[in-house]
Design a protein around this motif. Structure first.
Motif, mmCIF file in Angstrom:
data_model
loop_
_atom_site.group_PDB
_atom_site.id
_atom_site.type_symbol
_atom_site.label_atom_id
_atom_site.label_comp_id
_atom_site.label_asym_id
_atom_site.label_seq_id
_atom_site.Cartn_x
_atom_site.Cartn_y
_atom_site.Cartn_z
ATOM 1 N N SER A 4 -17.301 12.571 -1.549
ATOM 2 C CA SER A 4 -16.883 13.132 -2.718
ATOM 3 C C SER A 4 -15.338 14.081 -1.890
ATOM 4 O O SER A 4 -14.542 14.195 -3.252
ATOM 5 C CB SER A 4 -17.789 14.241 -3.639
ATOM 6 N N ASN A 43 -12.766 11.800 -1.176
ATOM 7 C CA ASN A 43 -11.747 11.295 -2.789
ATOM 8 C C ASN A 43 -11.479 11.946 -3.715
ATOM 9 O O ASN A 43 -9.868 12.017 -3.818
ATOM 10 C CB ASN A 43 -13.176 10.808 -3.337
ATOM 11 N N TYR A 44 -11.982 13.487 -4.118
ATOM 12 C CA TYR A 44 -10.686 14.269 -4.555
ATOM 13 C C TYR A 44 -9.946 14.705 -3.299
ATOM 14 O O TYR A 44 -8.630 14.739 -4.431
ATOM 15 C CB TYR A 44 -11.660 15.512 -4.166
ATOM 16 N N SER A 74 -8.093 12.776 -1.740
ATOM 17 C CA SER A 74 -7.078 11.707 -2.000
ATOM 18 C C SER A 74 -6.430 10.986 -3.175
ATOM 19 O O SER A 74 -5.406 10.342 -3.119
ATOM 20 C CB SER A 74 -7.271 10.104 -0.203
ATOM 21 N N TYR A 75 -7.582 11.304 -4.037
ATOM 22 C CA TYR A 75 -6.704 10.640 -5.819
ATOM 23 C C TYR A 75 -6.651 12.117 -6.720
ATOM 24 O O TYR A 75 -5.762 11.760 -7.472
ATOM 25 C CB TYR A 75 -8.078 10.435 -5.790
ATOM 26 N N GLN A 76 -6.569 13.279 -6.214
ATOM 27 C CA GLN A 76 -7.050 14.745 -7.255
ATOM 28 C C GLN A 76 -5.379 15.502 -6.508
ATOM 29 O O GLN A 76 -5.272 15.940 -7.351
ATOM 30 C CB GLN A 76 -7.946 15.120 -7.619
ATOM 31 N N THR A 77 -5.645 15.612 -5.846
ATOM 32 C CA THR A 77 -3.997 15.732 -4.501
ATOM 33 C C THR A 77 -2.985 15.087 -4.353
ATOM 34 O O THR A 77 -2.422 14.601 -4.409
ATOM 35 C CB THR A 77 -4.263 16.789 -3.914
ATOM 36 N N ASN A 78 -1.727 16.172 -4.315
ATOM 37 C CA ASN A 78 -0.871 16.242 -4.143
ATOM 38 C C ASN A 78 -0.322 16.282 -2.553
ATOM 39 O O ASN A 78 0.706 16.492 -2.239
ATOM 40 C CB ASN A 78 0.121 16.185 -5.213
#
Length: 137
Positions: A82, A85-86, A88-92
């Protein structure tokens, strides 16, 4: 044009008549009807009580997040998938920024010794039906 005179034409009657002595007895009959009706009790909700109830509801609504925030989640409880995933997908954050932000102590903690014995490797390869593909590659 002909002159119109109201006195010469027949008058139209309305058809409505009042009973005899109606206006003389009207005030007495109205007073009697008001005296006969029982008074209904009206419920008065005091404004102070409403204010106290509203204040109690407001305090309860604002205190709910504080009661729920007492459960602190530690890093051991968070699944590594998790977190990946956070990130890789939620942050820049790019991978280079992430690498630069890791401290040396954290890198040492991530160091894993992957030394395998020859017997364990041979056991794994013989258990796998496609071990020839691993050997040729």
């Amino acid at each position: 044009m002909n002159k119109f005179n109201l006195e010469q034409h027949p008058k139209i009657t309305s058809g409505f008549t009042t009973p005899e002595n109606y206006f003389d007895t009207l005030s007495n009959t109205v007073l009697e009807k008001t005296k006969q009706q029982p008074k209904q009790e009206t419920r008065v909700l005091s404004l102070n009580r409403v204010i106290y109830i509203a204040a109690a509801i407001l305090v309860l609504a604002l205190s709910v997040p504080f009661f729920q925030s007492n459960s602190n989640v530690t890093l051991e409880q968070i699944d590594t998938n998790s977190i990946e995933n956070y990130l890789s997908y939620q942050t820049n954050i790019s991978q280079y920024e992430l690498i630069n932000s890791i401290e040396l102590e954290d890198l040492d903690a991530m160091n894993i010794n992957l030394a395998l014995e020859d017997e364990s490797v041979e056991a794994i390869l013989t258990m796998n039906p496609n071990f020839e593909n691993y050997i040729t590659e």
